[in-house]
Design an enzyme around this catalytic site. Structure first.
Site, PDB file in Angstrom:
ATOM      1  N   ARG A  62       0.850  -1.195   0.000  1.00 27.47           N
ATOM      2  CA  ARG A  62       0.000   0.000   0.000  1.00 27.47           C
ATOM      3  C   ARG A  62       0.883   1.241   0.000  1.00 27.47           C
ATOM      4  O   ARG A  62       0.612   2.227  -0.659  1.00 27.47           O
ATOM      5  CB  ARG A  62      -0.956   0.004   1.200  1.00 27.47           C
ATOM      6  CG  ARG A  62      -1.693   1.329   1.329  1.00 27.47           C
ATOM      7  CD  ARG A  62      -2.908   1.320   2.260  1.00 27.47           C
ATOM      8  NE  ARG A  62      -2.805   0.444   3.402  1.00 27.47           N
ATOM      9  CZ  ARG A  62      -2.029   0.663   4.462  1.00 27.47           C
ATOM     10  NH1 ARG A  62      -1.267   1.748   4.529  1.00 27.47           N
ATOM     11  NH2 ARG A  62      -1.996  -0.197   5.457  1.00 27.47           N
ATOM     12  N   TYR A 115     -16.838  16.672 -15.408  1.00 27.74           N
ATOM     13  CA  TYR A 115     -17.229  15.270 -15.457  1.00 27.74           C
ATOM     14  C   TYR A 115     -18.252  15.021 -14.344  1.00 27.74           C
ATOM     15  O   TYR A 115     -18.056  15.452 -13.192  1.00 27.74           O
ATOM     16  CB  TYR A 115     -15.989  14.387 -15.275  1.00 27.74           C
ATOM     17  CG  TYR A 115     -16.333  12.951 -14.989  1.00 27.74           C
ATOM     18  CD1 TYR A 115     -17.104  12.224 -15.884  1.00 27.74           C
ATOM     19  CD2 TYR A 115     -15.912  12.335 -13.827  1.00 27.74           C
ATOM     20  CE1 TYR A 115     -17.442  10.912 -15.612  1.00 27.74           C
ATOM     21  CE2 TYR A 115     -16.245  11.019 -13.552  1.00 27.74           C
ATOM     22  CZ  TYR A 115     -17.016  10.311 -14.446  1.00 27.74           C
ATOM     23  OH  TYR A 115     -17.360   9.021 -14.173  1.00 27.74           O
ATOM     24  N   ASP A 188      -7.613  18.993 -14.173  1.00 32.58           N
ATOM     25  CA  ASP A 188      -7.887  17.638 -14.641  1.00 32.58           C
ATOM     26  C   ASP A 188      -7.463  17.591 -16.109  1.00 32.58           C
ATOM     27  O   ASP A 188      -8.115  18.184 -16.978  1.00 32.58           O
ATOM     28  CB  ASP A 188      -9.386  17.331 -14.473  1.00 32.58           C
ATOM     29  CG  ASP A 188      -9.737  15.908 -14.861  1.00 32.58           C
ATOM     30  OD1 ASP A 188      -9.024  15.329 -15.717  1.00 32.58           O
ATOM     31  OD2 ASP A 188     -10.723  15.369 -14.329  1.00 32.58           O
ATOM     32  N   LYS A 213      -8.311   6.610 -19.205  1.00 28.86           N
ATOM     33  CA  LYS A 213      -8.596   7.186 -20.522  1.00 28.86           C
ATOM     34  C   LYS A 213      -7.337   7.144 -21.405  1.00 28.86           C
ATOM     35  O   LYS A 213      -6.810   6.080 -21.659  1.00 28.86           O
ATOM     36  CB  LYS A 213      -9.167   8.583 -20.321  1.00 28.86           C
ATOM     37  CG  LYS A 213     -10.280   8.640 -19.271  1.00 28.86           C
ATOM     38  CD  LYS A 213     -11.521   7.894 -19.697  1.00 28.86           C
ATOM     39  CE  LYS A 213     -12.548   7.585 -18.633  1.00 28.86           C
ATOM     40  NZ  LYS A 213     -12.578   8.261 -17.373  1.00 28.86           N
TER      41      LYS A 213
HETATM   42  C1  LIG Z   1     -12.402  14.227 -17.052  1.00 31.93           C
HETATM   43  C2  LIG Z   1     -12.540  13.070 -16.114  1.00 31.93           C
HETATM   44  N1  LIG Z   1     -12.012  13.163 -14.882  1.00 31.93           N
HETATM   45  C3  LIG Z   1     -12.108  12.155 -13.991  1.00 31.93           C
HETATM   46  C4  LIG Z   1     -12.790  10.997 -14.287  1.00 31.93           C
HETATM   47  C5  LIG Z   1     -12.916   9.910 -13.247  1.00 31.93           C
HETATM   48  O1  LIG Z   1     -12.037   8.888 -13.520  1.00 31.93           O
HETATM   49  P1  LIG Z   1     -12.297   7.320 -13.166  1.00 31.93           P
HETATM   50  O2  LIG Z   1     -13.496   6.904 -13.957  1.00 31.93           O
HETATM   51  O3  LIG Z   1     -11.019   6.677 -13.573  1.00 31.93           O
HETATM   52  O4  LIG Z   1     -12.556   7.251 -11.703  1.00 31.93           O
HETATM   53  C6  LIG Z   1     -13.347  10.846 -15.561  1.00 31.93           C
HETATM   54  C7  LIG Z   1     -14.066   9.608 -15.910  1.00 31.93           C
HETATM   55  O5  LIG Z   1     -14.772   9.541 -16.895  1.00 31.93           O
HETATM   56  C8  LIG Z   1     -13.231  11.917 -16.496  1.00 31.93           C
HETATM   57  O6  LIG Z   1     -13.763  11.842 -17.724  1.00 31.93           O
END
Ligand SMILES: Cc1ncc(COP(=O)(O)O)c(C=O)c1O
Length: 397
Positions: A62, A115, A188, A213
């Site tokens: 961890r 998101y 992000d 992604k």
């Molecule tokens: C722009 C963005 N940030 C964060 C996330 C969250 O990521 P995760 O699905 O890996 O938890 C997503 C998921 O679609 C996203 O599109």
């Protein structure tokens, strides 16, 4: 053991290009076997040479695992930073960051087009812990400044391009707005990827990724990352990463690491294909609006051109036939797979209002019902164009 003790310094890569860092950062061939690729260290614990006699600082997976260390070093190297942290998902990374940086009574400014899962985390989970938030348009630094609550706002959160409306926020301008108020700018960078956009160089304090992604790139892993060049922030994040425990496992870390090696090539091809598709959709009679930062008419085009290398693989569009037609198009494609997520080599289509962004229905972040979102993959572009042409034809205009 400090949580940041596992950074590779990678001094042999000083000044190296992005593609070279993507392939060589974070790991040198194994001294025992010469293995060129980091092994998947499927181990929870590590033998100690006497109490506290750790080999390479590893004591429990961890806290640190060598496969994860290799990934974390690569993530940092690709954002031009010293500290990377890998998590079990993008949302696990976000949750850890919020808890590392915020306390009850604090406030966060959020994009008004974020998101849906990020919004849900703030709106339904973090609020229970006394963290307030308010939305602001990322396209308007003055509106973001106005949304800041002096003394209370700890984070200005930015997605650029946003999901799913592909709005562009000016990272440099918003970093200044956040810093003037004593807040941090968190970006992000999931949609652009480290290859197309380098937020830390533009003044951001922390970069977030859903490595699920483009970083992973093959739709075969869920993961998240935080990257910072600030040693004090890294200390807090590292402490909370270990204390909360939402870490990337070694198998998942290995998949993301493999994906990153081809990130540059993939992003070039995603961008090539998305540009062709945006042009095609712009001329289609059923389409009322194409949203792609690479189009000259996109309101964020000038800022995107300044801060992005290219415009990425995400294209959204609105149709004249309303929600019914949007749903019909999503049901009619065959090369584009109907599904959530994005950033993989295969093309995906989805209806944000009913799918990825259902959780923001009825809020300030609600998305238009006639919106379709494409994650344009790296297939032959002629097949993608033909598929969309057919689906738009079947759906009627
Ligand atoms: C722009 C963005 N940030 C964060 C996330 C969250 O990521 P995760 O699905 O890996 O938890 C997503 C998921 O679609 C996203 O599109």
């Amino acid at each position: 053991m400090s949580d940041n003790q596992h950074e590779h310094t990678d001094t042999h890569l000083d000044g190296a290009g992005f593609e070279t860092r993507a392939i060589h950062a974070g790991y040198r061939p194994d001294p025992t076997t010469g293995a060129v690729i980091p092994p998947i260290y499927a181990t929870s614990t590590y033998a100690q040479d006497g109490v506290g006699g750790l080999r390479g600082g590893y004591e429990y997976s961890r806290s640190a695992n060598p496969t994860r260390t290799a990934l974390e070093s690569t993530l940092a190297a690709l954002e031009g930073a010293a500290h990377g942290f890998a998590f079990a998902s993008g949302l696990a990374a976000e949750d850890t960051l919020i808890r590392a940086l915020c306390r009850p009574g604090d406030h966060v400014v959020l994009p008004n087009d974020a998101y849906g899962g990020t919004f849900r985390l703030f709106d339904k989970v973090a609020t229970n812990w006394g963290l307030a938030h308010s939305p602001a348009p990322v396209t308007d630094p003055d509106a973001v400044r106005a949304a800041i609550r002096p003394g209370e706002t700890k984070i200005v959160w930015l997605e650029t391009p946003t999901n799913p409306l592909l709005s562009i926020g000016d990272i440099e301008a918003l970093a200044a707005v956040a810093h003037d108020a004593g807040a941090l700018l968190v970006v992000d960078n999931t949609f652009a990827s480290s290859y197309l956009q380098q937020p830390l160089a533009l003044g951001a304090d922390v970069v977030v990724h859903s490595t699920t992604k483009y970083a992973g790139g093959h739709s075969d892993v869920v993961g998240g990352a935080l990257v910072t060049d600030d040693a004090e922030l890294a200390e807090k994040i590292g402490y909370h990463q270990n204390a909360i425990g939402g870490v990337a496992g070694p198998f998942d870390a290995w998949l993301v690491l493999r994906g990153l090696k081809t990130l540059a090539l993939r992003m070039e091809r995603h961008s090539d294909n998305a540009e062709r598709i945006a042009d095609f959709l712009s001329g289609h009679p059923s389409v009322s609006q194409v949203i792609y930062p690479g189009l000259a008419e996109h309101p964020g085009h000038a800022v995107a051109s300044r801060q992005m290398k290219r415009y990425g693989g995400m294209v959204s569009f609105r149709v004249r036939g309303g929600e019914e037609q949007a749903l019909a198009i999503c049901a009619a494609t065959s090369v584009f797979t109907l599904g959530e997520s994005l950033g993989g080599v295969e093309s995906l289509i989805e209806h944000p209002g009913r799918m990825t962004h259902a959780s923001v229905a009825g809020t300030d972040l609600e998305v238009p019902a006639d919106l379709v979102r494409l994650s344009v993959g790296i297939e032959s572009v002629e097949d993608l164009l033909a598929d969309l042409d057919r689906a738009l034809g079947v759906s009627g205009s």
